[in-house]
Design an enzyme around this catalytic site. Structure first.
Site, PDB file in Angstrom:
ATOM      1  N   LYS A  36      20.323  -8.351  34.095  1.00  0.00           N
ATOM      2  CA  LYS A  36      20.883  -6.989  34.104  1.00  0.00           C
ATOM      3  C   LYS A  36      21.298  -6.616  32.678  1.00  0.00           C
ATOM      4  O   LYS A  36      20.579  -6.927  31.746  1.00  0.00           O
ATOM      5  CB  LYS A  36      22.019  -6.890  35.123  1.00  0.00           C
ATOM      6  CG  LYS A  36      21.543  -7.206  36.531  1.00  0.00           C
ATOM      7  CD  LYS A  36      22.630  -7.375  37.543  1.00  0.00           C
ATOM      8  CE  LYS A  36      23.104  -8.799  37.631  1.00  0.00           C
ATOM      9  NZ  LYS A  36      23.904  -9.118  38.791  1.00  0.00           N
TER      10      LYS A  36
ATOM     11  N   ASP B 198      26.575 -13.001  44.561  1.00  0.00           N
ATOM     12  CA  ASP B 198      26.931 -11.843  45.413  1.00  0.00           C
ATOM     13  C   ASP B 198      26.116 -11.794  46.711  1.00  0.00           C
ATOM     14  O   ASP B 198      26.588 -11.284  47.734  1.00  0.00           O
ATOM     15  CB  ASP B 198      26.811 -10.509  44.647  1.00  0.00           C
ATOM     16  CG  ASP B 198      25.498 -10.338  43.897  1.00  0.00           C
ATOM     17  OD1 ASP B 198      24.650 -11.248  43.953  1.00  0.00           O
ATOM     18  OD2 ASP B 198      25.316  -9.289  43.249  1.00  0.00           O
TER      19      ASP B 198
HETATM   20  C1  BGC Z   1      20.890 -11.866  39.469  1.00  0.00           C
HETATM   21  C2  BGC Z   1      21.279 -12.355  40.835  1.00  0.00           C
HETATM   22  C3  BGC Z   1      22.109 -11.322  41.565  1.00  0.00           C
HETATM   23  C4  BGC Z   1      21.415  -9.975  41.546  1.00  0.00           C
HETATM   24  C5  BGC Z   1      22.227  -8.880  42.221  1.00  0.00           C
HETATM   25  C6  BGC Z   1      20.271 -10.482  39.549  1.00  0.00           C
HETATM   26  O1  BGC Z   1      20.041  -9.974  38.273  1.00  0.00           O
HETATM   27  O2  BGC Z   1      19.979 -12.750  38.862  1.00  0.00           O
HETATM   28  O3  BGC Z   1      22.004 -13.576  40.736  1.00  0.00           O
HETATM   29  O4  BGC Z   1      22.323 -11.745  42.869  1.00  0.00           O
HETATM   30  O5  BGC Z   1      21.157  -9.584  40.216  1.00  0.00           O
HETATM   31  O6  BGC Z   1      23.453  -8.691  41.600  1.00  0.00           O
END
Ligand code: BGC
Length: 461
Positions: free
Chosen positions: A156, A192
């Protein structure tokens, strides 16, 4: 040929065919099999991480817990009071994350977390209580137990230095220890998706899958320990374990090339993590608005949209020079538009392009482009979800979902169900349940079931 039909043809590559979805399904199942196997895990893009969550809520859990939630656009601290009888209450405080937290050093980020936690504890007069804490940390981690999680990569908008390869639990505990006066025991670190599954299972026990479609995207599911080759024997006295699929990484070892477009390649190239999280970049909130911008830019250049508009040139300039000028939220606002004169589209045109009197045809086309991008995401997610429903193999599976994209977009659920219905084996039934604050309540529930398990073990057989 009418312009909207030409636009439909132009966007064709963003509309996966039945055949392409079928291949997506097969490729994804293969990645899951590889992810679970000890010898094949290395080659898998979906690593299927062991969460060590093996106990599920009964609804009778009680007690007071703290939770931290890091992974979306904001950071939250929560106090959750589990009241038994499937009931819970909570107080929470949200903190903004600035670039210094998102892109600065790891120790700074964890100091920030400890500072927010301290503030929250003081404001709620919890200083004298020794509260167990669940930490929802939503990034790919290898866990070797419930409180040890080695960060493998940021995703992200995060990219903090001095953290990859470190144990997040230790970083948190050290930062808490630096702030005297905090009596807190970190009892669980979780993703999450796990939190979402647990919080839905608290109300609805057949919840065997947790799904997040927010800034990022990922899913987890309940697997039999017998299918987890990488799980040490000592954990096999319990029948099940939650697996964090980390499906955002699907595609890194092939498997989605046949549905990848030029737009996806540009998104990847311009991202903080090129080559990584390829599936996530096609389906998650952080990227959907940007996909629309890129598709619109090409459509405008091809004279398919704004062809008669006097602001065509400045609009092209904005679309070219302003990445992220179309926020993902806009896609939901537009789909929620009830009026037949596109008030939400008009608002976006005014705000983003300074265009006050748009041609209704252009409004219709923009709405269509947004819809194509969202439908592709929903349809693809339905396919990979169906693979998990079939993998769980229960007569009835509830899918617990959280995340702003799913919550806010009125058609997302329908687009997902379209392909779920096609790909879920006939012998299985499924339903989708919106989670009530998965990250927070789920963290408290994991903390509670761990706590109960410990009490039981200390009492002996
Ligand atoms: C992460 C996950 C997470 C998801 C939703 C992804 O970028 O790698 O661990 O569950 O985002 O937040």
């Amino acid at each position: 040929m009418s312009e909207i039909i030409r636009l439909r043809e132009f966007l064709d590559e963003l509309i996966p065919s039945e055949d392409q979805l079928q291949r997506l399904y097969q490729n994804f199942c293969l990645q899951i099999r590889k992810g679970l196997g000890s010898k094949t895990n290395k080659e898998a893009s979906t690593k299927c991480y062991l969460t060590y969550v093996q106990d599920f809520p009964t609804g009778n859990e009680t007690g007071k817990y703290l939770a931290l939630d890091l992974g979306g656009s904001k950071f939250r601290v929560l106090l959750i009071i589990l009241k038994g009888d499937h009931d819970a209450e909570q107080i929470s405080k949200t903190f903004e994350l600035t670039e210094t937290e998102l892109l600065g050093s790891g120790p700074h980020l964890f100091d920030f977390i400890a500072k927010c936690l301290h503030e929250f504890v003081c404001e709620n007069k919890l200083e004298s209580e020794n509260l167990p804490l669940g930490f929802t940390f939503s990034f790919p981690c290898i866990q070797t137990g419930l409180t040890k999680a080695i960060l493998l990569r940021w995703t992200k908008g995060f990219n903090c230095s001095d953290t990859v390869g470190e144990d997040v639990g230790t970083m948190l505990k050290t930062a808490i220890a630096r702030r005297s006066g905090l009596k807190i025991e970190v009892v669980a670190i979780l993703n999450d998706t796990t939190g979402t599954q647990m919080s839905c299972a608290h109300r609805n026990p057949p919840c065997h899958i947790g799904l997040i479609i927010g800034t990022g995207c990922n899913a987890c599911y309940t697997e039999s320990v017998d299918n987890c080759e990488r799980l040490e024997a000592k954990y096999k006295d319990k029948p099940k374990i939650i697996i964090n699929v980390e499906w955002g990484a699907f595609g890194e070892k092939g498997g989605i090339d046949h549905v990848t477009t030029e737009y996806d390649r540009v998104i990847d190239k311009n991202s903080l993590n090129p080559g990584a999280q390829l599936y996530e970049k096609m389906v998650a909130g952080m990227y959907l608005g940007e996909l629309v911008r890129l598709a619109m830019l090409r459509a405008v250049n091809e004279n398919l949209v704004f062809s008669q508009c006097r602001l065509r040139k400045p609009i092209t300039d904005i679309l070219t020079k302003k990445p992220d000028c179309i926020a993902t939220k806009v896609l939901s606002d537009i789909a929620n538009d009830k009026g037949d004169d596109w008030p939400a589209v008009r608002e976006v045109f005014k705000q983003v392009f300074n265009l006050n009197e748009p041609d209704p045809e252009d409004c219709k086309k923009f709405k269509y482009v947004c819809d194509v991008v969202v439908k592709r995401a929903g349809n693809m997610l339905g396919v990979t979800l169906a693979a998990l429903v079939n993998k769980v193999g229960e007569h009835f599976t509830v899918i617990g979902v959280d995340g702003t994209v799913y919550r806010c977009h009125p058609n997302f659920d329908g687009y997902m169900r379209e392909t779920l219905d096609k790909f879920v084996d006939q012998e299985y039934k499924y339903d989708i349940m919106l989670s009530e604050d998965g990250s927070g309540r789920g963290a408290a529930l994991v903390a509670a079931v761990v706590h109960n398990d410990r009490m039981e073990r200390s009492r002996g057989p």
